[in-house]
Design a protein around this motif. Structure first.
Motif, PDB file in Angstrom:
ATOM      1  N   GLY A  62       0.828  -1.188   0.000  1.00 18.16           N
ATOM      2  CA  GLY A  62       0.000   0.000   0.000  1.00 18.16           C
ATOM      3  C   GLY A  62       0.867   1.244   0.000  1.00 18.16           C
ATOM      4  N   VAL A  63       0.531   2.189  -0.851  1.00 15.76           N
ATOM      5  CA  VAL A  63       1.201   3.483  -0.898  1.00 15.76           C
ATOM      6  C   VAL A  63       0.200   4.505  -0.397  1.00 15.76           C
ATOM      7  CG1 VAL A  63       2.303   5.210  -2.370  1.00 15.76           C
ATOM      8  CG2 VAL A  63       2.608   2.775  -2.858  1.00 15.76           C
ATOM      9  N   PRO A  65      -0.191   8.510   0.249  1.00 12.44           N
ATOM     10  CA  PRO A  65       0.341   9.859   0.109  1.00 12.44           C
ATOM     11  C   PRO A  65      -0.347  10.877   1.022  1.00 12.44           C
ATOM     12  CG  PRO A  65      -1.191   9.437  -1.636  1.00 12.44           C
ATOM     13  CD  PRO A  65      -1.117   8.166  -0.823  1.00 12.44           C
ATOM     14  N   TYR A  66      -1.189  10.414   1.924  1.00 11.58           N
ATOM     15  CA  TYR A  66      -1.858  11.292   2.895  1.00 11.58           C
ATOM     16  C   TYR A  66      -2.708  12.358   2.221  1.00 11.58           C
ATOM     17  CZ  TYR A  66       1.351   8.908   5.937  1.00 11.58           C
ATOM     18  OH  TYR A  66       2.041   7.930   6.589  1.00 11.58           O
ATOM     19  N   SER A  67      -3.210  12.040   1.027  1.00 11.89           N
ATOM     20  CA  SER A  67      -3.998  13.028   0.301  1.00 11.89           C
ATOM     21  C   SER A  67      -4.776  12.378  -0.836  1.00 11.89           C
ATOM     22  CB  SER A  67      -3.069  14.090  -0.289  1.00 11.89           C
ATOM     23  OG  SER A  67      -3.745  14.868  -1.231  1.00 11.89           O
ATOM     24  N   GLN A  68      -6.075  12.506  -0.780  1.00 15.10           N
ATOM     25  CA  GLN A  68      -6.913  12.045  -1.888  1.00 15.10           C
ATOM     26  C   GLN A  68      -6.617  12.867  -3.137  1.00 15.10           C
ATOM     27  OE1 GLN A  68     -11.098  11.935  -1.016  1.00 15.10           O
ATOM     28  NE2 GLN A  68     -11.660  11.512  -3.122  1.00 15.10           N
ATOM     29  N   ASP A  69      -6.344  14.149  -2.963  1.00 17.74           N
ATOM     30  CA  ASP A  69      -6.053  15.012  -4.109  1.00 17.74           C
ATOM     31  C   ASP A  69      -4.778  14.589  -4.833  1.00 17.74           C
ATOM     32  OD1 ASP A  69      -8.330  16.491  -3.593  1.00 17.74           O
ATOM     33  OD2 ASP A  69      -7.254  18.070  -2.507  1.00 17.74           O
ATOM     34  N   ALA A  70      -3.772  14.126  -4.095  1.00 20.54           N
ATOM     35  CA  ALA A  70      -2.536  13.658  -4.729  1.00 20.54           C
ATOM     36  C   ALA A  70      -2.806  12.399  -5.550  1.00 20.54           C
ATOM     37  CB  ALA A  70      -1.457  13.404  -3.689  1.00 20.54           C
ATOM     38  N   VAL A  71      -3.631  11.499  -5.020  1.00 17.46           N
ATOM     39  CA  VAL A  71      -3.989  10.288  -5.772  1.00 17.46           C
ATOM     40  C   VAL A  71      -4.745  10.674  -7.043  1.00 17.46           C
ATOM     41  CG1 VAL A  71      -5.301   8.129  -5.745  1.00 17.46           C
ATOM     42  CG2 VAL A  71      -3.996   8.809  -3.719  1.00 17.46           C
ATOM     43  N   THR A  72      -5.673  11.608  -6.923  1.00 17.88           N
ATOM     44  CA  THR A  72      -6.438  12.067  -8.085  1.00 17.88           C
ATOM     45  C   THR A  72      -5.521  12.705  -9.129  1.00 17.88           C
ATOM     46  OG1 THR A  72      -8.403  12.401  -6.722  1.00 17.88           O
ATOM     47  CG2 THR A  72      -8.327  13.576  -8.821  1.00 17.88           C
ATOM     48  N   ALA A  73      -4.578  13.529  -8.676  1.00 15.59           N
ATOM     49  CA  ALA A  73      -3.654  14.188  -9.603  1.00 15.59           C
ATOM     50  C   ALA A  73      -2.766  13.183 -10.331  1.00 15.59           C
ATOM     51  CB  ALA A  73      -2.797  15.202  -8.846  1.00 15.59           C
ATOM     52  N   ALA A  74      -2.391  12.105  -9.655  1.00 15.70           N
ATOM     53  CA  ALA A  74      -1.519  11.095 -10.253  1.00 15.70           C
ATOM     54  C   ALA A  74      -2.296   9.997 -10.985  1.00 15.70           C
ATOM     55  CB  ALA A  74      -0.641  10.473  -9.175  1.00 15.70           C
ATOM     56  N   ALA A  75      -3.628  10.048 -10.945  1.00 10.63           N
ATOM     57  CA  ALA A  75      -4.472   8.983 -11.508  1.00 10.63           C
ATOM     58  C   ALA A  75      -4.126   8.601 -12.951  1.00 10.63           C
ATOM     59  CB  ALA A  75      -5.946   9.348 -11.380  1.00 10.63           C
ATOM     60  N   ASP A  82      -5.179  -0.595  -8.461  1.00 13.84           N
ATOM     61  CA  ASP A  82      -6.276  -0.378  -7.535  1.00 13.84           C
ATOM     62  C   ASP A  82      -5.938   0.842  -6.687  1.00 13.84           C
ATOM     63  OD1 ASP A  82      -8.531  -0.736  -5.911  1.00 13.84           O
ATOM     64  OD2 ASP A  82      -7.513  -2.198  -4.626  1.00 13.84           O
ATOM     65  N   HIS A  83      -6.789   1.847  -6.751  1.00 15.78           N
ATOM     66  CA  HIS A  83      -6.568   3.030  -5.918  1.00 15.78           C
ATOM     67  C   HIS A  83      -7.898   3.632  -5.516  1.00 15.78           C
ATOM     68  CE1 HIS A  83      -7.319   5.814  -9.331  1.00 15.78           C
ATOM     69  NE2 HIS A  83      -6.683   4.907 -10.047  1.00 15.78           N
ATOM     70  N   ALA A  84      -7.890   4.230  -4.343  1.00 13.90           N
ATOM     71  CA  ALA A  84      -9.071   4.882  -3.786  1.00 13.90           C
ATOM     72  C   ALA A  84      -8.585   5.971  -2.851  1.00 13.90           C
ATOM     73  CB  ALA A  84      -9.919   3.869  -3.032  1.00 13.90           C
ATOM     74  N   LYS A  85      -9.435   6.922  -2.602  1.00 12.06           N
ATOM     75  CA  LYS A  85      -9.133   8.060  -1.723  1.00 12.06           C
ATOM     76  C   LYS A  85      -7.646   8.296  -1.544  1.00 12.06           C
ATOM     77  CE  LYS A  85     -13.411   8.417   0.807  1.00 12.06           C
ATOM     78  NZ  LYS A  85     -14.008   8.568   2.119  1.00 12.06           N
ATOM     79  N   GLY A  86      -7.058   7.791  -0.477  1.00  7.41           N
ATOM     80  CA  GLY A  86      -5.660   8.072  -0.171  1.00  7.41           C
ATOM     81  C   GLY A  86      -4.761   6.863  -0.226  1.00  7.41           C
ATOM     82  N   THR A  87      -5.118   5.861  -1.042  1.00  4.77           N
ATOM     83  CA  THR A  87      -4.342   4.625  -1.083  1.00  4.77           C
ATOM     84  C   THR A  87      -4.168   4.129  -2.513  1.00  4.77           C
ATOM     85  OG1 THR A  87      -5.334   3.955   1.012  1.00  4.77           O
ATOM     86  CG2 THR A  87      -4.221   2.250  -0.232  1.00  4.77           C
ATOM     87  N   ILE A  88      -2.994   3.604  -2.782  1.00  6.22           N
ATOM     88  CA  ILE A  88      -2.725   2.919  -4.042  1.00  6.22           C
ATOM     89  C   ILE A  88      -2.186   1.546  -3.673  1.00  6.22           C
ATOM     90  CG2 ILE A  88      -1.391   2.935  -6.172  1.00  6.22           C
ATOM     91  CD1 ILE A  88      -1.157   6.094  -5.324  1.00  6.22           C
ATOM     92  N   ARG A  89      -2.742   0.513  -4.303  1.00  5.59           N
ATOM     93  CA  ARG A  89      -2.314  -0.854  -4.005  1.00  5.59           C
ATOM     94  C   ARG A  89      -1.630  -1.454  -5.227  1.00  5.59           C
ATOM     95  NH1 ARG A  89      -7.217   0.129  -2.689  1.00  5.59           N
ATOM     96  NH2 ARG A  89      -7.857   0.288  -0.528  1.00  5.59           N
ATOM     97  N   PHE A  90      -0.557  -2.195  -4.955  1.00  6.68           N
ATOM     98  CA  PHE A  90       0.111  -2.928  -6.027  1.00  6.68           C
ATOM     99  C   PHE A  90       0.682  -4.212  -5.464  1.00  6.68           C
ATOM    100  CE2 PHE A  90       3.400  -0.295  -4.203  1.00  6.68           C
ATOM    101  CZ  PHE A  90       4.567  -1.031  -4.292  1.00  6.68           C
ATOM    102  N   THR A  91       1.053  -5.106  -6.348  1.00  2.00           N
ATOM    103  CA  THR A  91       1.580  -6.399  -5.929  1.00  2.00           C
ATOM    104  C   THR A  91       3.009  -6.566  -6.451  1.00  2.00           C
ATOM    105  OG1 THR A  91       0.761  -7.510  -7.905  1.00  2.00           O
ATOM    106  CG2 THR A  91      -0.729  -7.441  -5.986  1.00  2.00           C
TER     107      THR A  91
END
Length: 118
Positions: A62-63, A65-75, A82-91
């Motif tokens: 899990g990554v 970034p302490y920010s939903q906006d940062a995840v949205t900007a990097a989308a 798999d990503h939601a609000k403030g989390t990005i998941r990878f394997t």
């Protein structure tokens, strides 16, 4: 040693390498980061604010970034992850690309800088 170093030291070698890769890209992208904690997780700290945390979960990494906006900007760089609000998941079999990590870190850095100017 710091909180991230301590956390990495407790991981299996393959997990340590993958998490360290993400932290290394973050450090290369944004200089002068410090190790600390946020929400109980080891984190990279930028100008007194948490920038990024990477943790091993049971079935993924899990990554945070302490920010939903940062995840949205990097989308756009996170297609297929798999990503939601403030989390990005990878394997381990589908690692997060370097450019996605860089985009996320830059978005969070810019957000912190804007808040400090405000």
């Amino acid at each position: 040693m710091g909180t991230i170093d301590d956390y990495l030291g407790d991981l299996a070698p393959d997990d340590r390498a993958e998490i360290d890769r993400v932290y290394t890209i973050a450090r290369d992208t944004v200089p002068d980061l410090e190790q600390g904690k946020s929400y109980g997780m080891p984190a990279l700290i930028y100008r007194g604010k948490p920038l990024l945390s990477v943790m091993r979960a049971k079935k993924h990494f899990g990554v945070y970034p302490y920010s939903q906006d940062a995840v949205t900007a990097a989308a756009p760089a996170l297609d297929g992850f798999d990503h939601a609000k403030g989390t990005i998941r990878f394997t381990p079999g589908h690692p997060l690309p370097d450019d996605a990590i860089t985009a996320l870190v830059i978005a969070r850095r810019d957000q912190i800088d804007a808040a400090n100017r405000g």
